[in-house]
Design a protein around this motif. Structure first.
Motif, short mmCIF file in Angstrom:
data_model
loop_
_atom_site.label_atom_id
_atom_site.label_comp_id
_atom_site.label_asym_id
_atom_site.label_seq_id
_atom_site.Cartn_x
_atom_site.Cartn_y
_atom_site.Cartn_z
N ASN A 73 -29.09 1.37 6.19
CA ASN A 73 -30.21 1.40 5.25
C ASN A 73 -31.55 1.39 5.97
O ASN A 73 -32.52 2.01 5.54
N THR A 74 -31.61 0.69 7.10
CA THR A 74 -32.84 0.64 7.89
C THR A 74 -33.16 2.01 8.47
O THR A 74 -34.31 2.46 8.43
N LEU A 75 -32.16 2.70 8.98
CA LEU A 75 -32.39 4.00 9.60
C LEU A 75 -32.85 5.04 8.59
O LEU A 75 -33.58 5.97 8.94
N LEU A 82 -28.01 8.80 5.75
CA LEU A 82 -26.73 8.12 5.93
C LEU A 82 -25.70 9.04 6.57
O LEU A 82 -24.88 8.60 7.38
N SER A 83 -25.72 10.31 6.23
CA SER A 83 -24.77 11.27 6.81
C SER A 83 -24.93 11.35 8.33
O SER A 83 -23.95 11.46 9.07
N VAL A 121 -13.56 -4.09 4.10
CA VAL A 121 -14.79 -3.40 3.68
C VAL A 121 -15.75 -3.46 4.85
O VAL A 121 -16.04 -4.55 5.37
N THR A 122 -16.24 -2.31 5.28
CA THR A 122 -17.07 -2.26 6.48
C THR A 122 -18.25 -1.31 6.29
O THR A 122 -18.17 -0.35 5.51
N ASN A 123 -19.32 -1.56 7.03
CA ASN A 123 -20.47 -0.66 7.04
C ASN A 123 -20.33 0.44 8.07
O ASN A 123 -21.24 1.25 8.25
N VAL A 153 -22.28 4.00 0.54
CA VAL A 153 -23.39 3.04 0.60
C VAL A 153 -23.05 1.94 1.59
O VAL A 153 -21.88 1.67 1.87
N SER A 154 -24.08 1.30 2.12
CA SER A 154 -23.90 0.17 3.02
C SER A 154 -23.93 -1.14 2.25
O SER A 154 -24.67 -1.26 1.27
N LYS A 155 -23.13 -2.11 2.68
CA LYS A 155 -23.33 -3.47 2.19
C LYS A 155 -24.70 -3.93 2.65
O LYS A 155 -25.14 -3.53 3.72
#
Length: 213
Positions: A73-75, A82-83, A121-123, A153-155
């Protein structure tokens, strides 16, 4: 270790992977640093400058929202979709260079599996997440890996936990989320009605059968 709302009729344990199912501070840092080095090189920026900017942004967002932003999410804020994050992690992350087989953890998970369905569950994307579980020697013990490329989506986000519930056929209130970061791994699951266990690393995961069986 800290427990939140653990119910006796719980059926499924949702595990975070990194810094939960293994403890390796070098690799935990390298996962972030290797991506920042690559992006800094592409942007013709100094790595240390970009890293400081990223850390500052994450700290500012944590103060504003009360939640620490995931790296993915920061990037996005820095123009990396995200891709692209998924592509970079698949290319750059090499857990097999840092992580060894953990026979003690395997026995712990095998014991938990006699009562609970296990899922992760992982980011991280699926490929590096699977490589991590394979390096530990536990990849066959989980129903699935709810990865970044699977959930989209990211946690912290509800969707990955919804998918874990669906994959295991378990109502939210009969799931337990286990992770090393409250704001990322536990806060939303607890709001959903799940139980939660905050750990500092795999050493505390070893103790779960004493608590859950």
């Amino acid at each position: 270790m800290k427990l939140y709302s653990i119910k006796k009729n719980s059926e499924t344990i949702i595990f975070d992977i990194d810094s939960t199912l293994y403890t390796n501070k070098t690799y935990a840092s390298e996962q972030i640093d290797v991506q920042i080095r690559f992006i800094a090189d592409e942007m013709n920026m100094d790595y240390k400058v970009l890293k400081k900017q990223i850390e500052s942004y994450r700290n500012e967002e944590a103060l504003k929202t009360g939640q620490k932003q995931s790296l993915g999410n920061t990037l996005i804020h820095f123009g990396i979709p995200l891709s692209k994050s998924i592509e970079l992690r698949e290319k750059l992350l090499k857990p097999e260079l840092y992580i060894k087989k953990d026979y003690r953890l395997r026995k712990v998970l095998e014991r938990l599996k006699t009562k609970y369905k296990l899922i992760t569950v992982t980011n991280n994307p699926y490929i590096p997440a699977f490589k991590t579980l394979f390096a530990i020697g536990i990849q066959d013990l989980f129903i699935d890996i709810i990865s970044l490329d699977k959930s989209g989506v990211s946690k912290p986000h509800q969707k990955p936990f919804e998918l874990a519930s669906q994959e295991t056929g378990t109502p939210w209130d009969r799931c337990i989320s286990v992770g090393d970061r409250f704001s990322i791994d536990l806060e939303i699951p607890l709001k959903m009605g799940m139980g939660g266990i905050l750990v500092t690393g795999v050493e505390e995961v070893y103790r779960l059968p004493e608590i859950l069986l």
